[in-house]
Design a protein around this motif. Structure first.
Motif, PDB file in Angstrom:
ATOM      1  N   ARG A  74       0.846  -1.195   0.000  1.00  0.00           N
ATOM      2  CA  ARG A  74       0.000   0.000   0.000  1.00  0.00           C
ATOM      3  C   ARG A  74       0.879   1.242   0.000  1.00  0.00           C
ATOM      4  O   ARG A  74       1.916   1.280   0.675  1.00  0.00           O
ATOM      5  N   LEU A  75       0.457   2.247  -0.740  1.00  0.00           N
ATOM      6  CA  LEU A  75       1.183   3.527  -0.816  1.00  0.00           C
ATOM      7  C   LEU A  75       0.244   4.639  -0.386  1.00  0.00           C
ATOM      8  O   LEU A  75      -0.882   4.742  -0.873  1.00  0.00           O
ATOM      9  N   TRP A  76       0.709   5.470   0.556  1.00  0.00           N
ATOM     10  CA  TRP A  76      -0.070   6.633   0.951  1.00  0.00           C
ATOM     11  C   TRP A  76       0.874   7.738   1.378  1.00  0.00           C
ATOM     12  O   TRP A  76       2.095   7.545   1.510  1.00  0.00           O
ATOM     13  N   GLN A  77       0.327   8.915   1.584  1.00  0.00           N
ATOM     14  CA  GLN A  77       1.123  10.104   1.878  1.00  0.00           C
ATOM     15  C   GLN A  77       1.099  10.402   3.366  1.00  0.00           C
ATOM     16  O   GLN A  77       0.037  10.418   3.998  1.00  0.00           O
ATOM     17  N   ARG A  78       2.289  10.630   3.924  1.00  0.00           N
ATOM     18  CA  ARG A  78       2.417  11.119   5.291  1.00  0.00           C
ATOM     19  C   ARG A  78       2.963  12.532   5.264  1.00  0.00           C
ATOM     20  O   ARG A  78       3.402  13.018   4.225  1.00  0.00           O
TER      21      ARG A  78
END
Length: 475
Positions: A74-78
């Motif tokens: 999974r790829l998401w923005q922090r």
């Protein structure tokens, strides 16, 4: 008969308090469940991915994680940049997408920044945000589902609602939120009902054994009381009468009036602690999970996410299903695009998996499947998808049903004959999860409050009798 009376009399003295607590807290739980971060809240708190900073492919993230049998990436923005989360049966690993460094949270400032951005995106007020604690467990993070996130940063927004966010030190995800109202009501709701003090619940086995035996004692009290109560009624002049007077008579008559509900509710409550003792758990075996995932060629997933990602994407997930790798591009809590990316070039086909795709995968993995169909929203055995609008598919393979989430290919529940029976003995009898009542929420609420209210009144008669018995015994 004398043995039954002695068992019921003396075992009821400590257990009658539990009965009263369980019935009263059951009413509270119906209105205020245990704190949890809903999928809508989680997704609402995700910023749009800055794809310009994604400098490595998912395949490189899988290789860098050193995990075997990877099933999801999974790829998401922090707040400190985009992050890959690589998941396998053996664990998870978070990696920065720009340089593949470990993305564990190492400082309070990063955790505060993540919580602040999450709160802002959800429309909460983070102006007075502050770090409260970093701990493995507290009252609201004892469930085992949070084990992969421990320790967690507890961060207070200090807003009007008393909102607190829990940030995973392992992945940087916001894993839970609570408000002052939830915390206050849950002390007399879920915490009391599940016997959930932190000191006990953080040790799952100790808590499980303690509550299982307490629940079994309650079952013995309920069943012995039912038998004794029925046998002690007498017929006089064509009428059924109780031989007791005052509080004992109230207890006897209340017991008769509530017998079916009290007995089934206490027994079904004990079954909630079964965890595989008498009934199957509904989980896949490791072998089944491996066969359903197949043997995906993660090494072929070489293109960077930035080459195929919508500029509005907030989360991208690659998952293995039937030996193929699917890509989910999520732009909203109910909006996603799904495509097969390995093998071959990406080929969008719909928002969700299709019944024929699920049928082919499950049939190959377990064999003997006769059909795969969309589960109706009012089905007696429905388990909800992660996405409200997504279909849930049921593959019927002999006597076993596999319920697959059409949004992400996850197995929601494996229903064999034992598990289907458990659904009626536990969920139907304890939570009144009956189709006729689920279609009428107000009626279901009224039934729960009325019956639990009767249970509280019945328990109070038992408490009074127990107190008088103790006074006589120790006078």
């Amino acid at each position: 008969m004398r043995a039954l009376i002695l068992v019921h009399r003396w075992l009821s003295i400590p257990v009658c308090l539990l009965f009263a607590m369980w019935f009263a807290s059951g009413i509270v739980m119906h209105f205020v469940p245990f704190p949890a971060l809903t999928e809508a809240e989680r997704f609402e708190g995700l910023p749009i991915i800055d794809v310009s900073k994604v400098r490595h492919s998912p395949a490189e993230a899988v290789a860098a994680s050193m995990l075997k049998g990877v099933t999801r990436v999974r790829l998401w923005q922090r707040s400190d940049g985009p992050v890959y989360l690589v998941s396998a049966a053996s664990g998870t690993k978070a990696l920065h997408a720009d340089d593949l460094r470990a993305a564990d949270i190492g400082t309070d400032q990063v955790a505060l920044a993540i919580a602040t951005e999450h709160a802002r995106l959800r429309g909460l007020n983070p102006a007075a945000v502050s770090l409260v604690d970093l701990a493995d467990h507290d009252q609201w993070t004892v469930p085992n589902g949070l084990d992969r996130h421990r320790p967690l940063y507890r961060i207070a927004l200090n807003d009007h609602a008393g909102t607190e966010l829990y940030v995973s030190s392992r992945t940087g995800e916001v894993a839970r939120d609570t408000t002052y109202r939830e915390r206050a009501w849950n002390y007399v709701g879920s915490v009391a009902h599940w016997i959930y003090p932190t000191a006990l619940r953080k040790n799952w086995m100790a808590w499980h054994v303690a509550v299982w035996w307490l629940s079994l004692a309650a079952v013995i009290v309920a069943l012995s009381g039912l038998i004794v109560g029925l046998l002690r009624f007498r017929r006089m002049r064509g009428r059924i009468v109780s031989p007791f007077r005052k509080w004992h008579a109230w207890h006897h008559w209340f017991g008769l009036a509530c017998a079916a509900f009290v007995t089934t509710w206490i027994v079904s409550g004990w079954l909630s602690m079964d965890h595989g003792r008498l009934f199957s758990t509904g989980a896949l075996t490791r072998s089944e999970a491996d066969r359903i995932a197949g043997m995906p060629a993660w090494g072929e997933l070489t293109s960077r996410a930035s080459e195929a990602v919508s500029p509005a994407a907030r989360e991208i997930e690659w998952f293995a299903f039937g030996g193929r790798i699917f890509q989910r591009r999520r732009t909203g809590v109910d909006a996603q695009q799904l495509s097969v990316v390995v093998p071959g070039p990406a080929a969008p086909f719909s928002s969700f998996l299709q019944a024929d795709q699920v049928n082919a995968v499950i049939s190959r993995a377990v064999g003997g499947c006769s059909s795969t169909e969309v589960v109706a929203r009012d089905d007696k055995y429905l388990t909800a998808s992660e996405i409200a609008s997504a279909p849930v598919y049921r593959s019927i393979c002999g006597d076993v049903w596999y319920q697959i989430d059409g949004a992400n290919g996850a197995n929601l529940e494996k229903l064999d004959a034992q598990r289907r029976t458990y659904r009626w003995l536990y969920r139907a009898l304890h939570t009144f999860d009956l189709p006729a009542l689920m279609a009428r929420p107000s009626l279901r609420t009224a039934v729960i409050v009325l019956l639990c209210g009767f249970g509280v009144a019945f328990s109070i008669t038992g408490i009074v009798i127990a107190w008088r018995r103790l006074r006589l015994a120790f006078r």
